[in-house]
Structures are given as C-alpha cells and as structure tokens.
Design a protein around this motif. Structure first.
Motif, PDB file in Angstrom:
ATOM      1  N   LEU A 189      -7.130   6.379  -4.785  1.00  0.00           N
ATOM      2  CA  LEU A 189      -8.032   7.338  -5.418  1.00  0.00           C
ATOM      3  C   LEU A 189      -8.776   8.177  -4.395  1.00  0.00           C
ATOM      4  CD1 LEU A 189      -9.509   5.001  -8.179  1.00  0.00           C
ATOM      5  CD2 LEU A 189      -7.784   6.779  -8.457  1.00  0.00           C
ATOM      6  N   SER A 190      -8.377   8.100  -3.138  1.00  0.00           N
ATOM      7  CA  SER A 190      -9.076   8.845  -2.093  1.00  0.00           C
ATOM      8  C   SER A 190      -8.045   9.482  -1.166  1.00  0.00           C
ATOM      9  CB  SER A 190      -9.979   7.903  -1.283  1.00  0.00           C
ATOM     10  OG  SER A 190      -9.183   7.052  -0.483  1.00  0.00           O
ATOM     11  N   ALA A 191      -8.543  10.186  -0.175  1.00  0.00           N
ATOM     12  CA  ALA A 191      -7.659  10.802   0.814  1.00  0.00           C
ATOM     13  C   ALA A 191      -7.381   9.864   1.977  1.00  0.00           C
ATOM     14  CB  ALA A 191      -8.288  12.094   1.327  1.00  0.00           C
ATOM     15  N   SER A 192      -7.871   8.644   1.911  1.00  0.00           N
ATOM     16  CA  SER A 192      -7.757   7.717   3.040  1.00  0.00           C
ATOM     17  C   SER A 192      -6.757   6.597   2.773  1.00  0.00           C
ATOM     18  CB  SER A 192      -9.118   7.103   3.360  1.00  0.00           C
ATOM     19  OG  SER A 192      -9.629   6.409   2.227  1.00  0.00           O
ATOM     20  N   GLY A 193      -5.872   6.805   1.815  1.00  0.00           N
ATOM     21  CA  GLY A 193      -4.901   5.780   1.480  1.00  0.00           C
ATOM     22  C   GLY A 193      -3.859   5.589   2.571  1.00  0.00           C
ATOM     23  N   VAL A 194      -3.167   4.456   2.473  1.00  0.00           N
ATOM     24  CA  VAL A 194      -2.138   4.095   3.444  1.00  0.00           C
ATOM     25  C   VAL A 194      -0.772   4.419   2.841  1.00  0.00           C
ATOM     26  CG1 VAL A 194      -1.098   2.198   4.740  1.00  0.00           C
ATOM     27  CG2 VAL A 194      -3.574   2.242   4.344  1.00  0.00           C
ATOM     28  N   GLU A 195       0.067   5.130   3.589  1.00  0.00           N
ATOM     29  CA  GLU A 195       1.409   5.420   3.106  1.00  0.00           C
ATOM     30  C   GLU A 195       2.269   4.161   3.159  1.00  0.00           C
ATOM     31  OE1 GLU A 195       3.778   8.699   4.147  1.00  0.00           O
ATOM     32  OE2 GLU A 195       2.135  10.164   4.072  1.00  0.00           O
ATOM     33  N   VAL A 196       2.994   3.919   2.071  1.00  0.00           N
ATOM     34  CA  VAL A 196       3.884   2.764   1.980  1.00  0.00           C
ATOM     35  C   VAL A 196       5.195   3.199   1.339  1.00  0.00           C
ATOM     36  CG1 VAL A 196       2.027   1.051   1.809  1.00  0.00           C
ATOM     37  CG2 VAL A 196       2.954   2.090  -0.283  1.00  0.00           C
ATOM     38  N   ASP A 197       6.231   2.397   1.560  1.00  0.00           N
ATOM     39  CA  ASP A 197       7.485   2.549   0.820  1.00  0.00           C
ATOM     40  C   ASP A 197       7.372   1.758  -0.465  1.00  0.00           C
ATOM     41  OD1 ASP A 197       9.158   4.185   2.524  1.00  0.00           O
ATOM     42  OD2 ASP A 197       9.178   2.502   3.918  1.00  0.00           O
ATOM     43  N   PHE A 198       7.672   2.418  -1.576  1.00  0.00           N
ATOM     44  CA  PHE A 198       7.507   1.786  -2.882  1.00  0.00           C
ATOM     45  C   PHE A 198       8.676   2.222  -3.750  1.00  0.00           C
ATOM     46  CE2 PHE A 198       4.823   1.263  -6.896  1.00  0.00           C
ATOM     47  CZ  PHE A 198       4.713  -0.116  -6.781  1.00  0.00           C
ATOM     48  N   PHE A 199       9.569   1.297  -4.029  1.00  0.00           N
ATOM     49  CA  PHE A 199      10.797   1.606  -4.750  1.00  0.00           C
ATOM     50  C   PHE A 199      11.584   2.726  -4.069  1.00  0.00           C
ATOM     51  CE2 PHE A 199       8.167  -0.411  -8.032  1.00  0.00           C
ATOM     52  CZ  PHE A 199       9.040  -1.400  -8.472  1.00  0.00           C
ATOM     53  N   GLY A 200      11.622   2.668  -2.737  1.00  0.00           N
ATOM     54  CA  GLY A 200      12.467   3.574  -1.976  1.00  0.00           C
ATOM     55  C   GLY A 200      11.880   4.935  -1.685  1.00  0.00           C
ATOM     56  N   GLU A 201      10.630   5.178  -2.083  1.00  0.00           N
ATOM     57  CA  GLU A 201       9.981   6.460  -1.802  1.00  0.00           C
ATOM     58  C   GLU A 201       8.567   6.207  -1.287  1.00  0.00           C
ATOM     59  OE1 GLU A 201      10.377   9.818  -4.412  1.00  0.00           O
ATOM     60  OE2 GLU A 201      11.926   8.801  -5.580  1.00  0.00           O
ATOM     61  N   ARG A 202       7.979   7.242  -0.732  1.00  0.00           N
ATOM     62  CA  ARG A 202       6.658   7.118  -0.136  1.00  0.00           C
ATOM     63  C   ARG A 202       5.564   7.392  -1.157  1.00  0.00           C
ATOM     64  NH1 ARG A 202       6.588   4.353   4.313  1.00  0.00           N
ATOM     65  NH2 ARG A 202       4.896   5.530   5.311  1.00  0.00           N
ATOM     66  N   THR A 203       4.530   6.560  -1.093  1.00  0.00           N
ATOM     67  CA  THR A 203       3.318   6.802  -1.862  1.00  0.00           C
ATOM     68  C   THR A 203       2.144   6.289  -1.039  1.00  0.00           C
ATOM     69  OG1 THR A 203       2.233   6.546  -4.017  1.00  0.00           O
ATOM     70  CG2 THR A 203       3.370   4.610  -3.133  1.00  0.00           C
ATOM     71  N   ARG A 204       0.932   6.413  -1.571  1.00  0.00           N
ATOM     72  CA  ARG A 204      -0.258   5.911  -0.889  1.00  0.00           C
ATOM     73  C   ARG A 204      -0.913   4.839  -1.741  1.00  0.00           C
ATOM     74  NH1 ARG A 204      -1.054  11.459   0.500  1.00  0.00           N
ATOM     75  NH2 ARG A 204      -2.314  11.719  -1.376  1.00  0.00           N
ATOM     76  N   MET A 205      -1.366   3.797  -1.060  1.00  0.00           N
ATOM     77  CA  MET A 205      -2.137   2.744  -1.718  1.00  0.00           C
ATOM     78  C   MET A 205      -3.440   2.543  -0.964  1.00  0.00           C
ATOM     79  SD  MET A 205       0.705  -0.024  -3.019  1.00  0.00           S
ATOM     80  CE  MET A 205       1.957   0.528  -4.194  1.00  0.00           C
ATOM     81  N   PRO A 206      -4.454   2.007  -1.617  1.00  0.00           N
ATOM     82  CA  PRO A 206      -5.763   1.897  -0.979  1.00  0.00           C
ATOM     83  C   PRO A 206      -5.743   1.008   0.260  1.00  0.00           C
ATOM     84  CG  PRO A 206      -5.931   1.559  -3.349  1.00  0.00           C
ATOM     85  CD  PRO A 206      -4.476   1.554  -3.021  1.00  0.00           C
ATOM     86  N   ALA A 207      -6.483   1.433   1.276  1.00  0.00           N
ATOM     87  CA  ALA A 207      -6.617   0.633   2.501  1.00  0.00           C
ATOM     88  C   ALA A 207      -7.648  -0.479   2.340  1.00  0.00           C
ATOM     89  CB  ALA A 207      -7.024   1.551   3.662  1.00  0.00           C
ATOM     90  N   GLY A 208      -8.504  -0.378   1.331  1.00  0.00           N
ATOM     91  CA  GLY A 208      -9.641  -1.284   1.194  1.00  0.00           C
ATOM     92  C   GLY A 208      -9.320  -2.767   1.257  1.00  0.00           C
ATOM     93  N   PRO A 209      -8.343  -3.265   0.472  1.00  0.00           N
ATOM     94  CA  PRO A 209      -8.080  -4.711   0.515  1.00  0.00           C
ATOM     95  C   PRO A 209      -7.747  -5.221   1.915  1.00  0.00           C
ATOM     96  CG  PRO A 209      -7.050  -3.751  -1.417  1.00  0.00           C
ATOM     97  CD  PRO A 209      -7.569  -2.604  -0.601  1.00  0.00           C
ATOM     98  N   ALA A 210      -6.866  -4.511   2.635  1.00  0.00           N
ATOM     99  CA  ALA A 210      -6.486  -4.957   3.975  1.00  0.00           C
ATOM    100  C   ALA A 210      -7.652  -4.840   4.950  1.00  0.00           C
ATOM    101  CB  ALA A 210      -5.295  -4.134   4.476  1.00  0.00           C
ATOM    102  N   LEU A 211      -8.424  -3.764   4.857  1.00  0.00           N
ATOM    103  CA  LEU A 211      -9.564  -3.584   5.760  1.00  0.00           C
ATOM    104  C   LEU A 211     -10.627  -4.656   5.520  1.00  0.00           C
ATOM    105  CD1 LEU A 211      -9.955   0.303   5.687  1.00  0.00           C
ATOM    106  CD2 LEU A 211      -9.250  -1.092   7.640  1.00  0.00           C
ATOM    107  N   LEU A 212     -10.884  -4.968   4.255  1.00  0.00           N
ATOM    108  CA  LEU A 212     -11.867  -6.005   3.951  1.00  0.00           C
ATOM    109  C   LEU A 212     -11.430  -7.360   4.495  1.00  0.00           C
ATOM    110  CD1 LEU A 212     -12.762  -5.003   0.283  1.00  0.00           C
ATOM    111  CD2 LEU A 212     -14.403  -5.178   2.167  1.00  0.00           C
TER     112      LEU A 212
END
Length: 302
Positions: A198-221
């Motif tokens: 929901l922000s501009a600070s998401g982490v790019e990941v491969d998801f079902f063979g394509e790129r998207t962004r998911m929140p960095a918060g869980p990993a950073l916490l």
C-alpha cells in the motif's frame, strides 16, 4: 462528506446492523445471491479477479476462469456475511468456527519471549482468524488498517475489529511501525495482511512468475526486534468451519545488509502465499490490480 461517501457508509452500517440479526442459513443464502448477481454483471471487480486468477491458474481457459471467479465472489461474500455477523457470535461459535493445522507453530511462538509476527494474504476471513486467536487462544494482538474513505467507514472498521479484541493502528501516519516494534519487543503478537503493498516502499518479488510488490514491514520488524515471522494461509471448504495453516517461521538470513535480508524474507513469504493461493485460488480475494505489469502497462502485458 459526499453523497457517494454517505451511501457507502450507510450500506456498511446496514450490513452490520441487519445481517448480524439474520439466522445463519439466511445469511449464507443472501451472501450467495449477492455474489451470483455481482458475478453475472461482470463488473470491474469480477473481471480483475478473473485476470488475477489467470496468473494463479495459467492453464485455465475462459470457462474455468469464469467458474473460479464465481466461486471467488461467493467466497468473498461469505467473508462479508461472516464479518457482519461476527460481533453477534458467541465465544463458543468463534472458537469452533476455525480449525488450524500446525497450530503448534503459533502457540510456541506466543509462548516465546521473542514476540511473533503473523503474515497473511487476503484469503478467506482473516478477521475470523483474528477473533479465534483472541478468543480461543486468549491472546490479544496488534494490527494495522488501511485508512478508508469516508472516515466514518474507517471508524466503523476500527470499532468492529477492536470489538473482536484487536488493537488497530492506522496504516498511514508514520507511527504504526514504531508501535508495532514496541509491542514485539514486549513479547506481543502482531498480525499483518501482507500480500499487497500500500506504499511506495514495497519489496519487489516474483509471484506466480511475474513481478509485484509486497510490504517490507513484516521482514523489517522481524530483523529490528528479533520477533518470529510466520506465514498463515486460510481457506474455506463446504463446511461452516474455516480452515487454516500456520507455516514454520521464516528465518532472518545470516548474511547481507538490511535491504538484502528484507528482499530474501519477503520473497520467502511470497512463496508460501503462492502455494496456499494455488491450492485454494477461489479463496484469494484480490479484486484489485496487483502485478507491476497491470499497474504500469509499459512494464508488460496486462
């Protein structure tokens, strides 16, 4: 408040005040009828749901995708019917309304002094899972909520979730991360829906063979506080009882800087989410654009 905002707030208010009074079989029938009506109208949400399912089930033809989107809308409306009714459920109904596989990961994490982060995708009914945690496991937790418009609707959602035993922080405003970190350092539980940035600070990941962004918060916490990070996936079957699985903790990598560790951990979350969604695609309620190719047509086909 605009006329549209007032109408939206009134409709949700009607749901919480009226649907929760219906007998459960009547609420189930109503939800299915609304879902089928919305599916037949082929609105933007249904078309987007089908486009997202086409990534999840790439060999599905138009007929299969239509079947999935119909089942997806029924699952989505089941979520809403349950959510409208949850405040009226007895404690026993909440306790028996969810069955969780590998729950020992969760109970061991709660017993640990390290703090625990649960990360979930938009599957089935995460509010019911949260109510089960506060009721069955007698464990309060902290979460965040996206600020909705109108503000009165956001207030309704906060009051609803607080009534289920959750501490709710606004997603925007910049103070949520610090509060979550304090709760975790105190050995508390934090639950985050984490499959859509929901922000501009998401982490790019491969998801079902394509790129998207998911929140960095869980990993950073997890890195900042030493808390355990556990994915959870949820789904429905033909019974009135929602099902779920708690997955083993995602470890913090031993090497790399903070950004590299965050990338590795968020990709690991995405991989667990993808497996759960592939197993139960109709229970993934993603009616919005998600992949970068859809958000920016210049990055690829939509």
């Amino acid at each position: 408040m605009s006329t549209a905002d007032r109408l939206t707030d009134s409709l949700y208010g009607l749901g919480w005040s009226t649907v929760k009074k219906l007998p459960e079989p009547a609420a189930v029938r109503l939800g299915r009828s609304i879902a089928d009506l919305a599916w037949r109208q082929r609105g933007k949400g249904v078309l987007r749901l089908e486009a997202n399912y086409a990534r999840v089930v790439p060999d599905a033809g138009p007929e299969r995708l239509a079947e999935l989107s119909r089942a997806g809308m029924r699952s989505y409306l089941r979520y809403w019917m349950e959510s409208f009714r949850l405040p009226a459920w007895s404690a026993e109904r909440v306790k028996t309304g969810f069955e969780c596989t590998d729950v020992h990961h969760l109970t061991d994490g709660i017993a640990s002094p390290r703090g625990l982060i649960l990360a979930l995708p938009h599957m089935a009914n995460w509010d019911l899972a949260g109510a089960w945690v506060t009721t069955k496991l007698e464990t309060p937790f902290t979460t965040v909520a996206e600020r909705l418009k109108p503000e009165t609707l956001y207030d309704r959602f906060v009051a609803y979730r607080e009534g289920l035993g959750m501490e709710v922080l606004p997603h925007s405003g910049g103070t949520a991360f610090g509060t979550l970190a304090r709760r975790l350092r105190d050995g508390g539980l934090v639950c985050l829906v984490a499959d859509r940035d929901l922000s501009a600070s998401g982490v790019e990941v491969d998801f079902f063979g394509e790129r998207t962004r998911m929140p960095a918060g869980p990993a950073l916490l997890a890195q900042q506080t030493g808390a355990l990070l556990m994915p959870v996936t949820l789904w429905y079957d033909d019974s009135p009882v929602m099902k779920g699985q708690v997955h083993p903790p995602i470890e913090v990598p031993e090497t790399g800087d903070r950004a590299e560790k965050t990338s590795v951990m968020t990709q690991a979350l995405a991989d667990v989410f993808a497996k759960g969604i592939a197993d139960h695609p109709e229970d993934w309620h993603m009616l919005q654009r998600l992949w970068l190719a859809d958000l920016d047509p210049a990055k690829g086909p939509s």
